[in-house]
Design an enzyme around this catalytic site. Structure first.
Site, mmCIF file in Angstrom:
data_model
loop_
_atom_site.group_PDB
_atom_site.id
_atom_site.type_symbol
_atom_site.label_atom_id
_atom_site.label_comp_id
_atom_site.label_asym_id
_atom_site.label_seq_id
_atom_site.Cartn_x
_atom_site.Cartn_y
_atom_site.Cartn_z
ATOM 1 N N ASP A 162 21.418 -60.503 -18.067
ATOM 2 C CA ASP A 162 22.492 -61.186 -17.342
ATOM 3 C C ASP A 162 23.829 -60.604 -17.803
ATOM 4 O O ASP A 162 24.260 -60.842 -18.922
ATOM 5 C CB ASP A 162 22.419 -62.694 -17.648
ATOM 6 C CG ASP A 162 23.477 -63.500 -16.898
ATOM 7 O OD1 ASP A 162 24.359 -62.899 -16.267
ATOM 8 O OD2 ASP A 162 23.412 -64.741 -16.975
ATOM 9 N N HIS A 176 21.501 -62.470 -13.893
ATOM 10 C CA HIS A 176 21.957 -63.858 -13.881
ATOM 11 C C HIS A 176 21.007 -64.767 -13.086
ATOM 12 O O HIS A 176 20.804 -65.924 -13.427
ATOM 13 C CB HIS A 176 23.369 -63.910 -13.284
ATOM 14 C CG HIS A 176 24.021 -65.254 -13.384
ATOM 15 N ND1 HIS A 176 24.188 -65.914 -14.584
ATOM 16 C CD2 HIS A 176 24.543 -66.065 -12.436
ATOM 17 C CE1 HIS A 176 24.799 -67.074 -14.358
ATOM 18 N NE2 HIS A 176 25.023 -67.183 -13.068
ATOM 19 N N ARG A 226 30.105 -63.008 -0.555
ATOM 20 C CA ARG A 226 28.721 -63.237 -0.969
ATOM 21 C C ARG A 226 28.055 -61.945 -1.439
ATOM 22 O O ARG A 226 27.273 -61.929 -2.376
ATOM 23 C CB ARG A 226 27.941 -63.838 0.198
ATOM 24 C CG ARG A 226 26.495 -64.157 -0.108
ATOM 25 C CD ARG A 226 26.379 -65.134 -1.244
ATOM 26 N NE ARG A 226 24.992 -65.592 -1.414
ATOM 27 C CZ ARG A 226 24.576 -66.285 -2.459
ATOM 28 N NH1 ARG A 226 25.424 -66.582 -3.424
ATOM 29 N NH2 ARG A 226 23.332 -66.692 -2.544
ATOM 30 N N SER A 250 24.769 -71.611 -15.313
ATOM 31 C CA SER A 250 25.973 -70.955 -14.816
ATOM 32 C C SER A 250 27.138 -71.954 -14.801
ATOM 33 O O SER A 250 27.408 -72.600 -15.815
ATOM 34 C CB SER A 250 25.667 -70.378 -13.426
ATOM 35 O OG SER A 250 26.672 -69.527 -13.002
#
Lengths: 413, 210
Positions: free
Chosen positions: A338, A371, A235, A165
């Protein structure tokens, strides 16, 4: 899901674990010029290391972290045996990044909130926490700071720089900023730049934080509060994008949350706006947990670093030209489900590397987890990483042998 | 109408390196130091050999997980991709040779694959099973689909979609405007001299644009 550990391990608490680790701290007094034009005078980086640096210092691997992780890559702390490193399944004795062969470093980036200098640290100019005055840092700034740490640790050239990432972006930046200092670049589930959709998600997260009344323009430390609601929403949004639709459906579906007052399993709604579905409960839990340990200013800084990463920008958008200085051999890995950093984005990087005729291997892992897969134990993914690091290890050993032979040769009259 | 292809002398060497016979022959055709793209490269055996014996460089393209791992372990750089998804990724580098060994019969868009091969490399090399082998005709006469060493599948489980005879394939290359610069024929791994269109089980072609 966990892969069986391959090697029996000696004096470590869990098989395959590097065991108890102790974070180190390094102070840098020389100012670091930042991409923004600002500079940071005097800073500290917290890091951990596992394994042993070999005699010719050629077996070092740098692990770069993503948004919400840090230097604690593997192992556990003596006073927190449950606090396992974030890539503990990847790094350890007998694991794909084998600490019996490699000297592995995890470093917490500037601006983060796990010990390195960041918004919570005192600003030497005021004596108060930096807060919103901490300079905006970029992926490139982090790489320059990491390079200074490598200098101080006596590592001229890394056998590999690796990350997933945002960490993969740092590995890519290493390959062009310090081409002679990185033999192999491992970039997992990453992208050459964020898409508009990606930036949009980051912006929603930032707005949630900034508009929280407890944010106080970033000076919430002085008020003794944290913008917990904003961090929670940030979040929650992030978490949705890390999972695939299929995994969410499989894990939660439309299952209803059982409340404490329920005596039997519910089969109808409660007709409220309280938590009704399991997915809501899960997201709220993740958000609350996160807001308890993550700094809001750091969240702003790191999402901005993600937004700003675009090595092709100075090259008129030509990624091949941007990657032209790179000399490393590359491993790119993506995951089919992803959608935050889709395989297509990794293929852009592969195409640019091919245009430069760099050595590159690309694995597209058919994993259901979205992901998040880059942190999980997909067998094919783990096997690819293991095979790649075995190749690196063979080269490190061959290099050590030829260096030893060379020094013997030089000594001969 | 096409004429019977003239038989070419089987190139010397290539047999002692442990490669599959068609790959050994292909390796003999590739000049030292070439930049090679191997489509459907399997375990990477051809590229590993070319890297070690001929200082060649290049990439394999492979979709299968186990084969990708085999390439990694063989020190071969591999790009995991379906070759039918297009070769757009490979347009910028310059390849001396693009290889497609024993895979063309499994492609859906055979014409597109061949056309793209000729675009990304200066030369193409294809090996394929020869459906025109006389035993196949015999099978059909007995009312059965052919099953052989090169075509070991039953009709209901075969991955092979586009079977051709030697003549069919040569017509196809010409129709795409490609010039055949070499051909060779094998039967059970051994070179075939006379009547290759009927007696060979595998054919290998090299070709260029124009």
């Amino acid at each position: 899901m966990n892969q069986p550990v391959q090697n029996p391990v000696r004096s470590t608490p869990a098989p395959g674990s590097v065991g108890i680790v102790v974070p180190q701290r390094m102070r840098f007094d020389e100012p670091l010029a930042l991409r923004s034009g600002a500079s940071i005078a005097g800073y500290e980086l917290v890091y951990e290391s596992y394994g042993t640096l070999n005699a010719d210092r050629s077996n070092a691997v740098l692990i770069c972290h993503a948004l919400n992780a840090g230097h604690h890559v593997a192992g556990v702390y003596a006073d927190a045996p449950d606090d396992t490193g974030w890539w503990d399944n990847m790094v350890g004795p007998g694991k794909p990044v084998d600490t019996d062969r490699f000297f592995v470093i995890g470093v917490n980036n500037l601006g983060s909130c796990f010990g390195s200098t960041g918004p919570m640290s005192p600003n030497p100019a005021t004596g108060k926490p930096y807060g919103p005055d901490f300079p905006v840092v970029t992926v490139e700034d982090w790489v320059h700071a990491q390079a200074r740490l490598a200098d101080r640790l006596g590592i001229e050239r890394f056998a590999a720089v690796m990350g997933g990432s945002l960490g993969g972006m740092q590995a890519l930046a290493w390959s062009t900023l310090y081409p002679a200092r990185i033999a192999h670049c491992v970039a997992v589930a990453t992208a050459p730049k964020l898409s508009a959709q990606n930036i949009a998600f980051n912006e929603v997260a930032r707005r949630a934080i900034i508009t929280d009344p407890d944010f106080h323009g970033g000076r919430f430390y002085e008020h003794g509060v944290v913008p917990a609601r904003g961090l929670q929403v940030a979040r929650m949004i992030g978490h949705i994008t890390y999972l695939s639709d299929d995994v969410m459906a499989e894990k939660f579906g439309r299952a209803l949350r059982r409340h404490v007052t329920d005596t039997v399993l519910r089969n109808d709604y409660r007709f409220t706006f309280d938590v009704e579905f399991e997915i809501e409960s899960y997201l709220r839990y993740q958000g609350e947990k996160f807001s308890g340990y993550f700094d809001a200013n750091t969240y702003l800084l790191i999402t901005r670093a993600l937004d700003y990463f675009d090595p092709a920008l100075p090259c008129g958008g030509d990624l091949a030209r941007a990657l032209a200085p790179a000399q490393a051999d590359f491993l790119l890995v993506s995951f089919t489900t992803d959608w935050r950093f889709a395989p297509e984005r990794s293929r852009e990087i592969v195409e640019a590397l091919l245009a430069n005729e760099r050595r590159v291997t690309y694995a597209e892992i058919d994993a259901p987890h979205g992901h998040d897969a880059f942190l999980l134990d997909d067998p094919q993914y783990m096997a690819v990483m293991r095979a790649w690091f075995e190749r690196i290890d063979a080269r490190v050993r061959a290099g050590a042998r030829s260096a030893a032979a060379g020094s013997v040769g030089r000594r001969a009259p | 109408m096409t004429t019977q292809p003239p038989t070419l002398a089987h190139p010397a060497g290539g047999q002692a390196n442990g490669l599959r016979p068609d790959l050994a022959l292909i390796a003999d055709w590739i000049a030292p130091g070439s930049q090679v793209l191997d489509l459907g490269c399997g375990d990477g055996a051809l590229l590993a050999h070319l890297q070690a014996a001929k200082r060649c460089r290049g990439y394999g393209v492979e979709i299968n997980d186990a084969q990708v791992l085999a390439c990694l372990r063989a020190g071969v750089d591999v790009i995991q991709q379906d070759i039918e998804a297009g070769l757009g990724m490979f347009h910028a580098p310059s390849f001396d040779v693009v290889v497609l060994s024993m895979a063309i019969q499994m492609t859906h868009q055979t014409e597109r694959v061949l056309r793209e091969m000729s675009e990304v490399g200066r030369e193409g090399i294809v090996s394929l099973p020869n459906f025109g082998h006389w035993t196949h005709a015999w099978s059909l006469l007995r009312g059965r689909m052919p099953v052989s060493r090169e075509l070991p599948y039953e009709w209901y489980d075969t991955p092979n979609l586009h079977m051709s005879t030697v003549r069919d394939f040569e017509d196809f290359l010409r129709r795409l405007g490609l010039t055949i610069t070499g051909r060779a024929f094998l039967r059970d791994g051994e070179p075939v001299g006379w009547l290759p269109a009927l007696r060979s089980t595998q054919a290998i072609y090299r070709f260029r644009r124009g």
